[in-house]
Design a protein around this motif. Structure first.
Motif, PDB file in Angstrom:
ATOM      1  N   LYS A 117       0.818  -1.217   0.000  1.00  0.00           N
ATOM      2  CA  LYS A 117       0.000   0.000   0.000  1.00  0.00           C
ATOM      3  C   LYS A 117       0.850   1.265   0.000  1.00  0.00           C
ATOM      4  CE  LYS A 117      -3.868   0.590   1.909  1.00  0.00           C
ATOM      5  NZ  LYS A 117      -4.958   0.822   2.878  1.00  0.00           N
ATOM      6  N   ASN A 118       2.130   1.138   0.332  1.00  0.00           N
ATOM      7  CA  ASN A 118       3.017   2.302   0.369  1.00  0.00           C
ATOM      8  C   ASN A 118       4.176   2.148  -0.614  1.00  0.00           C
ATOM      9  OD1 ASN A 118       1.756   3.900   2.581  1.00  0.00           O
ATOM     10  ND2 ASN A 118       2.243   2.078   3.794  1.00  0.00           N
ATOM     11  N   ASP A 119       3.887   1.566  -1.748  1.00  0.00           N
ATOM     12  CA  ASP A 119       4.893   1.399  -2.792  1.00  0.00           C
ATOM     13  C   ASP A 119       5.294   2.774  -3.338  1.00  0.00           C
ATOM     14  OD1 ASP A 119       6.493   0.619  -4.884  1.00  0.00           O
ATOM     15  OD2 ASP A 119       4.858  -0.177  -6.113  1.00  0.00           O
ATOM     16  N   PRO A 120       6.580   3.157  -3.280  1.00  0.00           N
ATOM     17  CA  PRO A 120       7.006   4.458  -3.814  1.00  0.00           C
ATOM     18  C   PRO A 120       6.637   4.643  -5.283  1.00  0.00           C
ATOM     19  CG  PRO A 120       8.758   3.477  -2.501  1.00  0.00           C
ATOM     20  CD  PRO A 120       7.700   2.423  -2.656  1.00  0.00           C
ATOM     21  N   ALA A 121       6.616   3.553  -6.038  1.00  0.00           N
ATOM     22  CA  ALA A 121       6.289   3.651  -7.464  1.00  0.00           C
ATOM     23  C   ALA A 121       4.845   4.086  -7.691  1.00  0.00           C
ATOM     24  CB  ALA A 121       6.543   2.315  -8.155  1.00  0.00           C
ATOM     25  N   ALA A 122       3.998   3.899  -6.675  1.00  0.00           N
ATOM     26  CA  ALA A 122       2.595   4.290  -6.809  1.00  0.00           C
ATOM     27  C   ALA A 122       2.428   5.803  -6.814  1.00  0.00           C
ATOM     28  CB  ALA A 122       1.769   3.676  -5.683  1.00  0.00           C
ATOM     29  N   ALA A 123       3.476   6.521  -6.438  1.00  0.00           N
ATOM     30  CA  ALA A 123       3.415   7.981  -6.482  1.00  0.00           C
ATOM     31  C   ALA A 123       3.531   8.499  -7.914  1.00  0.00           C
ATOM     32  CB  ALA A 123       4.523   8.577  -5.621  1.00  0.00           C
ATOM     33  N   GLU A 124       4.057   7.652  -8.801  1.00  0.00           N
ATOM     34  CA  GLU A 124       4.174   8.032 -10.205  1.00  0.00           C
ATOM     35  C   GLU A 124       2.807   7.931 -10.889  1.00  0.00           C
ATOM     36  OE1 GLU A 124       6.947   9.166 -11.608  1.00  0.00           O
ATOM     37  OE2 GLU A 124       7.962   8.970  -9.673  1.00  0.00           O
ATOM     38  N   PRO A 125       2.562   8.754 -11.910  1.00  0.00           N
ATOM     39  CA  PRO A 125       1.272   8.689 -12.613  1.00  0.00           C
ATOM     40  C   PRO A 125       1.035   7.303 -13.215  1.00  0.00           C
ATOM     41  CG  PRO A 125       2.493  10.664 -13.235  1.00  0.00           C
ATOM     42  CD  PRO A 125       3.441   9.807 -12.451  1.00  0.00           C
ATOM     43  N   LEU A 126      -0.200   6.857 -13.163  1.00  0.00           N
ATOM     44  CA  LEU A 126      -0.586   5.603 -13.804  1.00  0.00           C
ATOM     45  C   LEU A 126      -1.079   5.947 -15.204  1.00  0.00           C
ATOM     46  CD1 LEU A 126      -1.161   2.605 -13.872  1.00  0.00           C
ATOM     47  CD2 LEU A 126      -3.299   3.015 -12.626  1.00  0.00           C
ATOM     48  N   MET A 127      -0.279   5.600 -16.196  1.00  0.00           N
ATOM     49  CA  MET A 127      -0.572   6.007 -17.563  1.00  0.00           C
ATOM     50  C   MET A 127      -1.400   4.946 -18.297  1.00  0.00           C
ATOM     51  SD  MET A 127       0.866   8.881 -17.411  1.00  0.00           S
ATOM     52  CE  MET A 127       0.473   9.350 -19.109  1.00  0.00           C
ATOM     53  N   GLY A 128      -2.255   5.440 -19.159  1.00  0.00           N
ATOM     54  CA  GLY A 128      -3.044   4.564 -20.013  1.00  0.00           C
ATOM     55  C   GLY A 128      -3.069   5.121 -21.422  1.00  0.00           C
ATOM     56  N   GLU A 129      -3.602   4.334 -22.345  1.00  0.00           N
ATOM     57  CA  GLU A 129      -3.683   4.788 -23.730  1.00  0.00           C
ATOM     58  C   GLU A 129      -4.977   4.286 -24.357  1.00  0.00           C
ATOM     59  OE1 GLU A 129      -0.191   5.123 -26.655  1.00  0.00           O
ATOM     60  OE2 GLU A 129      -1.162   3.250 -27.274  1.00  0.00           O
ATOM     61  N   TRP A 130      -5.732   5.229 -24.920  1.00  0.00           N
ATOM     62  CA  TRP A 130      -6.931   4.880 -25.673  1.00  0.00           C
ATOM     63  C   TRP A 130      -6.541   4.578 -27.114  1.00  0.00           C
ATOM     64  CZ3 TRP A 130     -11.576   3.892 -23.720  1.00  0.00           C
ATOM     65  CH2 TRP A 130     -11.929   4.442 -22.482  1.00  0.00           C
ATOM     66  N   THR A 131      -7.065   3.504 -27.655  1.00  0.00           N
ATOM     67  CA  THR A 131      -6.828   3.157 -29.051  1.00  0.00           C
ATOM     68  C   THR A 131      -8.167   2.977 -29.746  1.00  0.00           C
ATOM     69  OG1 THR A 131      -4.769   2.007 -28.511  1.00  0.00           O
ATOM     70  CG2 THR A 131      -5.772   1.506 -30.640  1.00  0.00           C
ATOM     71  N   GLU A 132      -8.281   3.589 -30.912  1.00  0.00           N
ATOM     72  CA  GLU A 132      -9.480   3.421 -31.727  1.00  0.00           C
ATOM     73  C   GLU A 132      -9.093   3.553 -33.192  1.00  0.00           C
ATOM     74  OE1 GLU A 132     -12.217   6.882 -31.392  1.00  0.00           O
ATOM     75  OE2 GLU A 132     -10.749   7.599 -29.931  1.00  0.00           O
ATOM     76  N   THR A 133      -9.945   3.064 -34.063  1.00  0.00           N
ATOM     77  CA  THR A 133      -9.677   3.170 -35.489  1.00  0.00           C
ATOM     78  C   THR A 133     -10.035   4.565 -35.971  1.00  0.00           C
ATOM     79  OG1 THR A 133     -11.870   2.299 -35.990  1.00  0.00           O
ATOM     80  CG2 THR A 133     -10.061   0.724 -35.902  1.00  0.00           C
ATOM     81  N   ARG A 134      -9.412   4.971 -37.054  1.00  0.00           N
ATOM     82  CA  ARG A 134      -9.668   6.312 -37.587  1.00  0.00           C
ATOM     83  C   ARG A 134     -11.069   6.432 -38.168  1.00  0.00           C
ATOM     84  NH1 ARG A 134      -5.226   9.468 -37.716  1.00  0.00           N
ATOM     85  NH2 ARG A 134      -3.205   8.441 -37.535  1.00  0.00           N
ATOM     86  N   ILE A 135     -11.585   5.319 -38.674  1.00  0.00           N
ATOM     87  CA  ILE A 135     -12.940   5.331 -39.236  1.00  0.00           C
ATOM     88  C   ILE A 135     -13.901   4.916 -38.137  1.00  0.00           C
ATOM     89  CG2 ILE A 135     -14.467   4.394 -40.993  1.00  0.00           C
ATOM     90  CD1 ILE A 135     -12.003   3.813 -42.680  1.00  0.00           C
ATOM     91  N   LYS A 136     -14.601   5.871 -37.591  1.00  0.00           N
ATOM     92  CA  LYS A 136     -15.507   5.598 -36.481  1.00  0.00           C
ATOM     93  C   LYS A 136     -16.892   5.255 -37.021  1.00  0.00           C
ATOM     94  CE  LYS A 136     -13.124   8.792 -33.376  1.00  0.00           C
ATOM     95  NZ  LYS A 136     -13.275   9.962 -32.492  1.00  0.00           N
ATOM     96  N   GLY A 137     -17.330   4.051 -36.775  1.00  0.00           N
ATOM     97  CA  GLY A 137     -18.651   3.637 -37.223  1.00  0.00           C
ATOM     98  C   GLY A 137     -19.675   3.733 -36.109  1.00  0.00           C
ATOM     99  N   ASP A 138     -20.860   3.233 -36.383  1.00  0.00           N
ATOM    100  CA  ASP A 138     -21.928   3.276 -35.390  1.00  0.00           C
ATOM    101  C   ASP A 138     -21.625   2.411 -34.179  1.00  0.00           C
ATOM    102  OD1 ASP A 138     -24.500   3.386 -37.957  1.00  0.00           O
ATOM    103  OD2 ASP A 138     -23.353   4.989 -37.002  1.00  0.00           O
ATOM    104  N   ASN A 139     -20.665   1.471 -34.327  1.00  0.00           N
ATOM    105  CA  ASN A 139     -20.366   0.562 -33.227  1.00  0.00           C
ATOM    106  C   ASN A 139     -19.908   1.288 -31.968  1.00  0.00           C
ATOM    107  OD1 ASN A 139     -21.006  -1.725 -34.637  1.00  0.00           O
ATOM    108  ND2 ASN A 139     -18.941  -2.086 -35.380  1.00  0.00           N
ATOM    109  N   TYR A 140     -19.309   2.468 -32.132  1.00  0.00           N
ATOM    110  CA  TYR A 140     -18.812   3.192 -30.973  1.00  0.00           C
ATOM    111  C   TYR A 140     -19.931   3.830 -30.155  1.00  0.00           C
ATOM    112  CZ  TYR A 140     -13.998   2.794 -32.616  1.00  0.00           C
ATOM    113  OH  TYR A 140     -12.781   2.320 -33.007  1.00  0.00           O
ATOM    114  N   LYS A 141     -21.102   3.944 -30.728  1.00  0.00           N
ATOM    115  CA  LYS A 141     -22.170   4.673 -30.061  1.00  0.00           C
ATOM    116  C   LYS A 141     -22.681   3.984 -28.804  1.00  0.00           C
ATOM    117  CE  LYS A 141     -23.821   7.145 -34.164  1.00  0.00           C
ATOM    118  NZ  LYS A 141     -24.963   7.403 -35.064  1.00  0.00           N
ATOM    119  N   ASP A 142     -22.517   2.663 -28.724  1.00  0.00           N
ATOM    120  CA  ASP A 142     -23.035   1.967 -27.544  1.00  0.00           C
ATOM    121  C   ASP A 142     -22.037   1.980 -26.394  1.00  0.00           C
ATOM    122  OD1 ASP A 142     -21.118   0.168 -28.285  1.00  0.00           O
ATOM    123  OD2 ASP A 142     -22.494  -1.446 -28.819  1.00  0.00           O
ATOM    124  N   GLY A 143     -20.895   2.627 -26.582  1.00  0.00           N
ATOM    125  CA  GLY A 143     -19.925   2.776 -25.503  1.00  0.00           C
ATOM    126  C   GLY A 143     -19.104   1.547 -25.206  1.00  0.00           C
TER     127      GLY A 143
END
Length: 243
Positions: A117-143
């Motif tokens: 619970k006191n890991d020094p590394a936890a003070a660093e930002p937790l990074m993530g990355e969103w990936t999606e295709t350039r052609i956005k279809g209706d499939n994205y509408k349902d979340g």
């Protein structure tokens, strides 16, 4: 920079015979599987050689080599990659949830061997990355969203090494993919990576108001991972039952 080039050369030069033999076998006898292209055959040969090499070198050296290969990993053509930060408050909430379940099982920091619970590394930002295709279809509408946890034996790889996978997932599933740069062993052993995975799930359920994304219905979230990431998926799913 020069030291990186030398290290990479030392890694690749001994693999020249492997590349030659793989090329000859691929074109003379055909690929191991009909669907394998020449590029894929070479990639698999190098990956197997790399995994075998891991048994011969210290973990720290393996991590250095892994970082060298993923520093410039490109975003696939036809994909959009957007950086995201999972705030510290999500890690804290995940820690509270996990501690409740661990306490029920009589497991404390002493049994785990470190003060997770006191890991020094936890003070660093937790990074993530969103990936999606350039052609956005209706499939994205349902979340529909995939929370993806990369493999790597809990001590290797990153978001970047698995961009090829997240892009294909997004395209095939018609979903946005959120991949996570979770903490790695041996600096941050179990349950650090699981805490980060649960933090990301909490982030998707209730993102910050200024994040630019809306809260996602849990019924529209699929958590998945390969290899070590699959283990994280199972563990984080168990802890999420306390939400």
């Amino acid at each position: 920079m020069a030291s990186k080039v030398v290290t990479m050369a030392r890694l690749l030069v001994p693999k020249v015979p492997l590349l030659v033999s793989t090329t000859l076998v691929h074109y003379a006898y055909g690929p191991a599987k009909p669907s394998w292209s020449y590029r894929f055959s070479v990639t698999m040969a190098l990956m197997r050689a790399f995994v075998a090499h891991l048994n011969e070198v210290p973990v720290s050296q393996s991590q250095i080599m892994s970082k060298m290969t993923d520093e410039k990993a490109p975003v696939n053509e036809g994909a959009i990659a957007t950086e995201a930060v999972v705030l510290k408050e999500y890690r804290e909430k995940a820690a509270d949830i996990m501690e409740r379940l661990l306490n029920l099982q009589g497991i404390d920091s002493i049994k785990l061997g470190w003060d997770w619970k006191n890991d020094p590394a936890a003070a660093e930002p937790l990074m993530g990355e969103w990936t999606e295709t350039r052609i956005k279809g209706d499939n994205y509408k349902d979340g529909r969203t995939i929370l993806y946890l990369h493999g790597g034996g809990y001590f290797l790889a990153s978001i970047r090494t698995h961009r090829w996978a997240t892009w294909h997932m997004s395209r095939q599933a018609g979903a946005k993919v959120f991949s996570l740069e979770y903490r790695l062993a041996p600096d941050s052993p179990f349950p650090a990576a699981v805490q980060d995975a649960l933090s990301a799930y909490l982030y998707l359920l209730n993102p910050p108001a200024d994040s630019g994304i809306a809260p996602i219905d849990p019924q529209n979230i699929v958590i998945m991972g390969d290899s070590a990431g699959g283990g994280e998926f199972l563990s984080s799913t168990v802890f999420s039952q306390l939400l």
